[in-house]
Design an enzyme around this catalytic site. Sequence first.
Site: not given
Length: 525
Positions: A260, A365
């Site tokens: 991220e 994820e």
Amino acid sequence: MALSLPPPVLLALTVLTAEVTLSEGSNKCVARNFGHDSVVCVCNATYCDSVGSVTLPPLGRFSSFLSSLAGSRLEPALGQVQANSSGAGLRLTIIPYQKYQRIRGFGGAMTDAAAINILSLSAGAQNQLLQQYFSSEGIGYTVVRVPMASCDFSTRLYTYADTPGDYNLDNFTLAPEDVKMKIPLLQRAQALSPRPLSLLASAWSAPAWMKTNGALTGKGSLKGQPGGKVHKAWAQYYVRFLEEYAKYNLTFWALTTGNEPSAGEMANYSFQALGFTPEEQRDWVALDLGPALHASSYARTHILILDDNRLLLPHWARVVLSDIHAGRYIHGVAVHWYFDKLVPAEISLGTTHHIYPEYYLFGTEACAGWSPTDRGVKLGSWDRAEQYAHDIIDDLNHYVVGWTDWNLVLDQTGGPNWVKNFVDSPVIVDAERDVFYKQPTFYSMAHFSKFLLEGSQRVGVSPSRATGLQYSAFIRPDGSVVLIILNRSPSVIQFEVWDPAVGYIPSSAPARSLLTLAWNSHYKA
């Protein structure tokens, strides 16, 4: 220990143990309701429900596996393929010549938290849990995402090179969390798996001394510019990680450019992050990470960019992949599931695939219980199982080749997590009782992971009329067909499947259910 428990808890323990023992011969789910909309299945050191190894019946028959709000959990059944149509109002026609992507695999993450929770159980219960995920009797996970050093699902903040100014990484060393917990568990998982595991590495943050903000958390990126000594040291950190794990006979199929990157661009971000813009990621791969990996013993390790929410596509892919110097080192684009509702899959995933079909899309994820309005562990939540199945089918129907859940295992609070960012997991451990609970999301994953073997290829499905069912069809490497169907409606839906190579398969999807149909056919994989 037990003597200090209040009487009601003792009674519950006694009943639970009796229930598990009584069920040993049946291999059925030992259901327990915690007050949500469905049930968990309880497992201990001596018993856990399992559908076992699945062998498809001979040509002319089909297998079905059903999980539902009503409590079915991978419930197997057999049926007869018919020569003629049943006249059902809805027909799903398999179109074998419409061929799409091939499956890589499904799995979850061996975080520090997952490892801590697995190891909190007795040896027998640990083995049961690992078998549930990785053995041929279990649900066939082949992908394991491994955080490089700490993330929020750790109990402390650390990296592998915390000595300031160590540009040569002379003091690079794995943590006790790797050597004593994650690595032994990964070795055990690999020993149980009939296929080699595809390990996937993701880093959350560079060491604080490499970063503009001098901290693992918050808004910060690498000091200097791509091509500079910090960026080169950070690329070498990846190579050193691969070298250290290789000493334990663990090799990685892929690594991501970092978890991220958009998080590290946010002011006061609460846990470990490393900011990259797509332009910075492009140049770091082209000048540093790509060349470092290529010059190492790990040149075949895949590089996946993004490792962030799909709403950043197609823009992120356009910036990075349109550059020939970066693109030549990259194999795929990794996506997370958060905020998927905000951007249709066709706009993000579909567009990216159509512009860059040579790069695969991979889900790295997902978890339930992350949103402020629906937080933490919900034992027995069928709604969350449906969220998983909906997203997986949506992704598969838009060229994604695999889907990775977040923590393999958490405790009943949804941790440990050093910043208290508690979420849910398909397996929840109750260490005091030495039991673990298989959530509805565990079975949701199973409907895909157990049946869509690596190399399975998605094919077309055509409905005879509009329907609320969601579905995706695949031809497996052995030529058999798998069709997964999600019914989120409160009503049963009758339908039939027409496979031109074998005939008509009469079926029905119960209310709020997930159904996997599988049958042998004449197709060449």
